[in-house]
Scaffold this motif. Structure first.
Motif, PDB file in Angstrom:
ATOM      1  N   LEU A 197       0.842  -1.252   0.036  1.00 37.43           N
ATOM      2  CA  LEU A 197      -0.098  -0.024   0.092  1.00 37.43           C
ATOM      3  C   LEU A 197       0.975   1.322  -0.004  1.00 37.43           C
ATOM      4  CD1 LEU A 197      -2.854  -1.061   2.598  1.00 37.43           C
ATOM      5  CD2 LEU A 197      -2.935  -1.111  -0.074  1.00 37.43           C
ATOM      6  N   GLN A 198       2.066   1.279   0.908  1.00 38.37           N
ATOM      7  CA  GLN A 198       2.763   2.542   0.854  1.00 38.37           C
ATOM      8  C   GLN A 198       3.652   2.558  -0.556  1.00 38.37           C
ATOM      9  OE1 GLN A 198       3.368   3.895   4.049  1.00 38.37           O
ATOM     10  NE2 GLN A 198       4.013   5.602   2.973  1.00 38.37           N
ATOM     11  N   LYS A 199       3.889   1.529  -1.274  1.00 36.30           N
ATOM     12  CA  LYS A 199       4.427   1.862  -2.443  1.00 36.30           C
ATOM     13  C   LYS A 199       3.553   2.217  -3.657  1.00 36.30           C
ATOM     14  CE  LYS A 199       4.672  -1.597  -5.240  1.00 36.30           C
ATOM     15  NZ  LYS A 199       5.208  -3.104  -5.909  1.00 36.30           N
ATOM     16  N   ILE A 200       2.374   1.709  -3.539  1.00 34.11           N
ATOM     17  CA  ILE A 200       1.260   2.266  -4.687  1.00 34.11           C
ATOM     18  C   ILE A 200       0.898   3.530  -4.438  1.00 34.11           C
ATOM     19  CG2 ILE A 200      -0.954   1.710  -5.326  1.00 34.11           C
ATOM     20  CD1 ILE A 200      -0.685  -1.254  -4.812  1.00 34.11           C
ATOM     21  N   GLY A 201       0.949   3.933  -2.961  1.00 31.02           N
ATOM     22  CA  GLY A 201       0.260   5.330  -2.793  1.00 31.02           C
ATOM     23  C   GLY A 201       1.614   6.321  -3.186  1.00 31.02           C
ATOM     24  N   ALA A 202       2.779   5.925  -2.969  1.00 27.93           N
ATOM     25  CA  ALA A 202       3.907   6.806  -3.596  1.00 27.93           C
ATOM     26  C   ALA A 202       3.866   6.808  -4.879  1.00 27.93           C
ATOM     27  CB  ALA A 202       5.142   6.159  -3.109  1.00 27.93           C
ATOM     28  N   GLU A 203       3.597   5.931  -5.771  1.00 26.70           N
ATOM     29  CA  GLU A 203       3.622   5.812  -7.320  1.00 26.70           C
ATOM     30  C   GLU A 203       2.613   6.511  -7.806  1.00 26.70           C
ATOM     31  OE1 GLU A 203       3.278   1.617  -8.315  1.00 26.70           O
ATOM     32  OE2 GLU A 203       5.184   1.067  -8.008  1.00 26.70           O
ATOM     33  N   VAL A 204       1.244   6.474  -7.246  1.00 26.62           N
ATOM     34  CA  VAL A 204       0.250   7.151  -7.857  1.00 26.62           C
ATOM     35  C   VAL A 204       0.041   8.721  -7.112  1.00 26.62           C
ATOM     36  CG1 VAL A 204      -2.575   7.135  -7.897  1.00 26.62           C
ATOM     37  CG2 VAL A 204      -1.063   5.102  -8.255  1.00 26.62           C
ATOM     38  N   ALA A 205       0.128   8.883  -6.121  1.00 23.27           N
ATOM     39  CA  ALA A 205      -0.193  10.357  -5.513  1.00 23.27           C
ATOM     40  C   ALA A 205       1.372  10.801  -4.911  1.00 23.27           C
ATOM     41  CB  ALA A 205      -1.067  10.008  -4.411  1.00 23.27           C
ATOM     42  N   GLY A 206       2.129  10.289  -5.041  1.00 22.24           N
ATOM     43  CA  GLY A 206       3.547  10.596  -4.391  1.00 22.24           C
ATOM     44  C   GLY A 206       4.105  11.893  -5.190  1.00 22.24           C
ATOM     45  N   ASP A 207       3.756  12.200  -6.521  1.00 30.94           N
ATOM     46  CA  ASP A 207       4.021  13.342  -7.202  1.00 30.94           C
ATOM     47  C   ASP A 207       3.653  14.514  -6.605  1.00 30.94           C
ATOM     48  OD1 ASP A 207       1.727  12.614  -8.085  1.00 30.94           O
ATOM     49  OD2 ASP A 207       1.854  13.633  -9.943  1.00 30.94           O
ATOM     50  N   LEU A 208       2.616  14.367  -5.903  1.00 28.54           N
ATOM     51  CA  LEU A 208       2.016  16.027  -5.292  1.00 28.54           C
ATOM     52  C   LEU A 208       2.456  16.081  -3.969  1.00 28.54           C
ATOM     53  CD1 LEU A 208      -1.739  15.413  -6.386  1.00 28.54           C
ATOM     54  CD2 LEU A 208      -0.054  16.721  -7.416  1.00 28.54           C
ATOM     55  N   THR A 209       3.436  15.266  -3.324  1.00 32.00           N
ATOM     56  CA  THR A 209       3.948  15.347  -2.049  1.00 32.00           C
ATOM     57  C   THR A 209       4.571  16.568  -1.883  1.00 32.00           C
ATOM     58  OG1 THR A 209       4.079  12.786  -1.599  1.00 32.00           O
ATOM     59  CG2 THR A 209       5.352  14.560  -0.311  1.00 32.00           C
ATOM     60  N   GLN A 210       5.459  16.877  -2.916  1.00 30.80           N
ATOM     61  CA  GLN A 210       6.547  17.904  -2.399  1.00 30.80           C
ATOM     62  C   GLN A 210       5.534  19.348  -2.900  1.00 30.80           C
ATOM     63  OE1 GLN A 210       9.448  18.025  -1.050  1.00 30.80           O
ATOM     64  NE2 GLN A 210       9.341  20.313  -1.223  1.00 30.80           N
ATOM     65  N   ILE A 211       4.779  19.262  -3.986  1.00 33.45           N
ATOM     66  CA  ILE A 211       3.989  20.408  -4.367  1.00 33.45           C
ATOM     67  C   ILE A 211       3.152  20.947  -3.237  1.00 33.45           C
ATOM     68  CG2 ILE A 211       2.319  21.445  -6.248  1.00 33.45           C
ATOM     69  CD1 ILE A 211       3.396  19.246  -8.071  1.00 33.45           C
ATOM     70  N   SER A 212       2.346  19.762  -2.764  1.00 35.34           N
ATOM     71  CA  SER A 212       1.554  20.291  -1.614  1.00 35.34           C
ATOM     72  C   SER A 212       2.102  20.699  -0.307  1.00 35.34           C
ATOM     73  CB  SER A 212       0.488  19.158  -1.328  1.00 35.34           C
ATOM     74  OG  SER A 212       1.445  17.789  -0.982  1.00 35.34           O
ATOM     75  N   LYS A 213       3.538  20.115  -0.025  1.00 33.75           N
ATOM     76  CA  LYS A 213       4.054  20.606   1.059  1.00 33.75           C
ATOM     77  C   LYS A 213       4.459  21.946   0.909  1.00 33.75           C
ATOM     78  CE  LYS A 213       6.398  19.422   4.705  1.00 33.75           C
ATOM     79  NZ  LYS A 213       5.744  18.937   6.141  1.00 33.75           N
ATOM     80  N   ASP A 214       4.778  22.329  -0.281  1.00 34.68           N
ATOM     81  CA  ASP A 214       5.276  23.804  -0.513  1.00 34.68           C
ATOM     82  C   ASP A 214       3.981  24.833  -0.228  1.00 34.68           C
ATOM     83  OD1 ASP A 214       7.896  22.864  -1.228  1.00 34.68           O
ATOM     84  OD2 ASP A 214       7.671  22.970  -3.422  1.00 34.68           O
ATOM     85  N   LYS A 215       2.861  24.252  -0.716  1.00 33.81           N
ATOM     86  CA  LYS A 215       1.579  24.996  -0.521  1.00 33.81           C
ATOM     87  C   LYS A 215       1.483  25.348   0.767  1.00 33.81           C
ATOM     88  CE  LYS A 215       0.040  26.325  -4.880  1.00 33.81           C
ATOM     89  NZ  LYS A 215      -0.258  27.562  -5.173  1.00 33.81           N
ATOM     90  N   TRP A 216       1.502  24.073   1.468  1.00 27.98           N
ATOM     91  CA  TRP A 216       1.263  24.165   3.206  1.00 27.98           C
ATOM     92  C   TRP A 216       2.204  24.994   3.989  1.00 27.98           C
ATOM     93  CZ3 TRP A 216      -2.995  22.321   5.281  1.00 27.98           C
ATOM     94  CH2 TRP A 216      -2.841  22.476   6.847  1.00 27.98           C
TER      95      TRP A 216
END
Length: 299
Positions: A197-216
């Protein structure tokens, strides 16, 4: 005949009417010229939209001021009557006045802008237009599952911004936290399930991690907020029927359904590929059989 023409031309009322016509024409010619030649060059769509709306509003204000100035000598004796009438009109049009005040609050208070996805007055959808009295929304949901348009256009009074909460899905932080829950049978490989589940989450939604982090981070500089985890996260609980895994992730507010579909597809494929090492759980019901009956028949 010449005297009649002279009297007509020098009639004060005719002069005032001519002044109003010329003044109104000049006001709106200037405003339309500004909208066409100046405001149309504004790069940002939202700022261009607001500039045009405000210029039209000032055009109406200037027109009213012109009328008051031209007929100011006629209004002196009507002060009391206008005051009483104004109070009655204000009471009768209190909803209109509240909507106008709501329009000013929306424009200058940052409640939402055109293109935002909001929930206002119990209606959820994308803002198409912000008028002086009403906001026009393209509705989502209702009889349509997911965050998809249903084709219904809704007009909502701007006064609702003072009456109910305004939910903005795409304001300063255009992302949402979403979750999917996966029931797994007892006896499965729990650690492997978590890794999948951790691997699939990173593959599908991980590209937004840094972008959303910057917005936050930008929101933290503007508001009093704690730090938030934007990376995909897996948690589990055990209940009476199965072990329930929850995958939490950040997603764009317009792609919740598509992202969830992709996640479930990959999860199904990965778990089925474990050849029974990990099994999905489902509710099962056991029907209790009827007890045997012994019948003794005597002749």
């Amino acid at each position: 005949m010449e005297n009649q023409i002279r009297e007509f031309l020098f009639n004060p009322t005719i002069g005032k009417i001519a002044t109003i016509i010329i003044g109104v024409a000049i006001i709106w010619l200037v405003i339309k010229a500004l909208q066409k030649n100046l405001f149309s060059k504004i790069g940002d769509i939202d700022n261009r939209y607001r500039a045009k709306k405000l210029s039209s509003f000032f055009g109406y204000i200037l027109t009213i001021i012109l009328l008051i100035i031209v007929f100011s000598d006629k209004l002196a004796g009507l002060t009391v009557a206008l005051g009483v009438a104004g109070a009655g009109i204000a009471f009768a049009l209190q909803e209109v006045i509240a909507s106008f005040a709501g329009w000013l609050a929306i424009l200058f208070g940052g409640f939402y802008k055109t293109g935002d996805r909001v929930q206002l007055g119990g209606v959820k959808g994308d803002v198409m237009d912000i008028g002086v009295l009403r906001t026009t929304i393209m509705e989502t949901g209702q009889w349509v599952d997911g965050d998809l348009y249903n084709g219904r256009i809704v007009l909502i009074a701007n006064s609702y911004v003072f009456k109910e909460p305004v939910f903005n899905y795409s304001g300063d932080f255009p992302f949402l936290w979403d979750e999917i829950k996966i029931p797994i049978q007892y006896g499965s490989n729990y650690e492997k399930t978590k890794i999948i589940l951790q691997k699939i989450g990173a593959e599908v939604a991980g590209d937004l991690t840094q972008i959303s982090k910057d917005k936050w981070t930008k929101m933290q500089n503007k508001y009093l907020l704690e730090d938030a985890q934007t990376e995909p996260m897996v948690s589990l609980i055990a209940n009476d029927n199965w072990v329930e895994f929850t995958l939490r992730y950040v997603v764009s507010y317009k792609k919740r359904r598509a992202t969830k579909t992709e996640l479930f597809t990959k999860i199904l494929q990965e778990i089925e590929a474990t050849n029974g090492e990990i099994k999905f759980a489902s509710a099962t019901f056991e029907l209790v059989g009827a007890p045997d009956f012994i019948v003794n028949v005597r002749k």
